[in-house]
Write a protein that holds these residues in place. Structure first.
Motif, PDB file in Angstrom:
ATOM      1  N   LYS A  67       0.823  -1.214   0.000  1.00 21.31           N
ATOM      2  CA  LYS A  67       0.000   0.000   0.000  1.00 21.31           C
ATOM      3  C   LYS A  67       0.857   1.265   0.000  1.00 21.31           C
ATOM      4  CE  LYS A  67      -3.755  -2.433   0.497  1.00 21.31           C
ATOM      5  NZ  LYS A  67      -4.250  -2.996  -0.725  1.00 21.31           N
ATOM      6  N   ARG A  68       2.159   1.108  -0.018  1.00 17.08           N
ATOM      7  CA  ARG A  68       3.065   2.256  -0.007  1.00 17.08           C
ATOM      8  C   ARG A  68       2.959   3.019  -1.326  1.00 17.08           C
ATOM      9  NH1 ARG A  68       5.751   2.674   5.054  1.00 17.08           N
ATOM     10  NH2 ARG A  68       5.783   0.579   5.876  1.00 17.08           N
ATOM     11  N   GLU A  69       3.129   4.356  -1.241  1.00 20.09           N
ATOM     12  CA  GLU A  69       3.037   5.182  -2.445  1.00 20.09           C
ATOM     13  C   GLU A  69       4.329   5.178  -3.250  1.00 20.09           C
ATOM     14  OE1 GLU A  69       1.425   9.094  -2.039  1.00 20.09           O
ATOM     15  OE2 GLU A  69      -0.003   8.442  -0.522  1.00 20.09           O
ATOM     16  N   MET A  70       5.437   5.264  -2.560  1.00 22.50           N
ATOM     17  CA  MET A  70       6.735   5.333  -3.243  1.00 22.50           C
ATOM     18  C   MET A  70       7.185   3.923  -3.637  1.00 22.50           C
ATOM     19  SD  MET A  70       7.806   8.574  -3.108  1.00 22.50           S
ATOM     20  CE  MET A  70       9.556   8.439  -3.295  1.00 22.50           C
ATOM     21  N   TYR A  71       7.716   3.813  -4.862  1.00 19.30           N
ATOM     22  CA  TYR A  71       8.191   2.517  -5.332  1.00 19.30           C
ATOM     23  C   TYR A  71       9.297   1.981  -4.430  1.00 19.30           C
ATOM     24  CZ  TYR A  71      10.352  -1.091  -8.123  1.00 19.30           C
ATOM     25  OH  TYR A  71      10.893  -2.277  -8.536  1.00 19.30           O
ATOM     26  N   ASP A  73       9.741   2.418  -1.329  1.00 14.86           N
ATOM     27  CA  ASP A  73       9.141   1.910  -0.089  1.00 14.86           C
ATOM     28  C   ASP A  73       8.491   0.546  -0.315  1.00 14.86           C
ATOM     29  OD1 ASP A  73       9.966   4.180   1.234  1.00 14.86           O
ATOM     30  OD2 ASP A  73       8.012   5.193   1.076  1.00 14.86           O
ATOM     31  N   ARG A  74       7.789   0.406  -1.453  1.00 16.77           N
ATOM     32  CA  ARG A  74       7.166  -0.883  -1.773  1.00 16.77           C
ATOM     33  C   ARG A  74       8.233  -1.966  -1.930  1.00 16.77           C
ATOM     34  NH1 ARG A  74       4.000   2.297  -5.414  1.00 16.77           N
ATOM     35  NH2 ARG A  74       5.157   1.447  -7.171  1.00 16.77           N
TER      36      ARG A  74
END
Length: 131
Positions: A67-71, A73-74
């Protein structure tokens, strides 16, 4: 004749051959071990590929479901989630590399004994002793 292979562990035992017959025995035994290792290496290679496939699949799935916005972070979240699978991949690679190094060592040992055999044959031939 002295045993070449430890009965329990399967390790090649170090000893000094005392006759051309023992050298020939060592050459045959090492050649057979190298031949059998091909099948084992194939199995280890398959296990490595299977572990890598499982890791890649889980890693990509974890990135997709994050659910993270930044790649980045994902990706980091997926990396942490898949650490156990990454360990399995590394263990499979380590087993394969160990087996490959063992096969290479046996090949070098075989080559050495073949050289010894040639020397013995030349010495016995020069001395007038035949087999």
């Amino acid at each position: 004749m002295t045993e070449l292979v430890h009965g329990t562990t399967g390790e090649v035992i170090e000893y000094q051959p005392v006759s051309p017959l023992e050298v020939e025995y060592i050459i045959r035994e090492l050649g057979d071990r190298i031949e059998r290792s091909v099948k084992i290496l194939d199995q280890l290679q398959r296990a490595r590929y299977d572990a890598e496939t499982e890791y890649s699949k889980a890693f990509e799935q974890a990135k997709l479901t994050s659910k993270r916005e930044m790649y980045s972070d994902r990706r980091s979240e997926a990396k942490i989630a898949c650490l156990p699978l990454e360990r399995e991949v590394n263990e499979a690679k380590a087993k394969l590399h160990h087996a490959e190094r063992l096969q290479e060592a046996l090949g070098r040992k075989l080559s050495g004994y073949q050289t010894i055999k040639k020397g013995l044959e030349a010495a016995y031939g020069a001395g007038g002793v035949s087999r």
